[in-house]
Design an enzyme around this catalytic site. Structure first.
Site, PDB file in Angstrom:
ATOM      1  N   ASP A   1       0.798  -1.224   0.000  1.00 42.62           N
ATOM      2  CA  ASP A   1       0.000   0.000   0.000  1.00 42.62           C
ATOM      3  C   ASP A   1       0.834   1.279   0.000  1.00 42.62           C
ATOM      4  OD1 ASP A   1       0.977  -0.054   2.581  1.00 42.62           O
ATOM      5  OD2 ASP A   1      -0.935   0.365   3.529  1.00 42.62           O
ATOM      6  N   GLU A   2       2.052   1.179  -0.507  1.00 44.53           N
ATOM      7  CA  GLU A   2       2.911   2.356  -0.478  1.00 44.53           C
ATOM      8  C   GLU A   2       3.902   2.312  -1.633  1.00 44.53           C
ATOM      9  OE1 GLU A   2       5.076   4.830   3.073  1.00 44.53           O
ATOM     10  OE2 GLU A   2       4.840   2.675   3.299  1.00 44.53           O
TER      11      GLU A   2
END
Length: 180
Positions: free
Chosen positions: A65-66
């Site tokens: 998620d990054e």
């Protein structure tokens, strides 16, 4: 616990805590609990990363998620506006809300993303390169919240009077290099 809303965080629910240890808290506050769907998370992550890849040839996927987007050479663009375009496009194409932090280094970009997430008036995008009072921002960030500073390092730093991100930035690099 593998993911938490801001409300769950405010209740003190920590990452990695087994559900049975917080069962009373869950019941007392009517916390909604959902099972993990890693196949779906992986698919959504891939869609988000593919969308981000449309904005720069320099995309570094850091986790599910990054990601870090290299924006060097984008000097003629307003980076805050570009961040808003990125944020809007990712949400429109995937339905996933994202925060955008812009800065000269990955560590500062993570600080900027932290501000983007938690500050209403920046609308999910914070450009630290345009921040007029960077020192105040860093002075308000505890050293243990700086990316890469773990509990043992934070304890050592605090013992030597380095308690904020600003203190860490201004610390003697040789001293830091020898001890960390």
């Amino acid at each position: 616990v593998v993911a938490r809303s801001n409300e769950a965080k405010a209740l003190g629910i920590g990452m990695g805590v087994p559900e049975f240890q917080i069962r009373r808290l869950i019941r007392a506050h009517d916390v909604q609990v959902f099972s993990s769907n890693y196949v779906l998370y992986g698919d959504m992550s891939q869609r988000v990363m593919e969308t981000l890849g449309q904005f720069t040839p320099n995309l570094e996927v850091y986790s599910i998620d990054e990601a870090f987007l290299g924006l060097s050479g984008f000097t003629s663009r307003n980076l805050t506006e570009y961040g808003r375009i990125i944020r809007t496009t990712v949400n429109r194409w995937t339905g996933v809300p994202v925060s955008v932090g812009i800065a000269e280094t990955k560590t500062l970009a993570k600080v900027a993303a932290h501000v983007a997430k938690r500050t209403r008036d920046v609308a999910g995008v914070f450009d630290m390169t345009a921040c007029p009072d960077r020192d105040s921002l860093l002075a308000g960030l505890p050293v243990e919240d700086v990316w890469g500073v773990g509990p043992n390092s934070a304890r050592l730093l605090k013992q030597h009077g380095i308690v904020t991100a600003l203190d860490l930035r201004d610390a003697d690099e040789r001293w830091i290099g020898k001890r960390m």
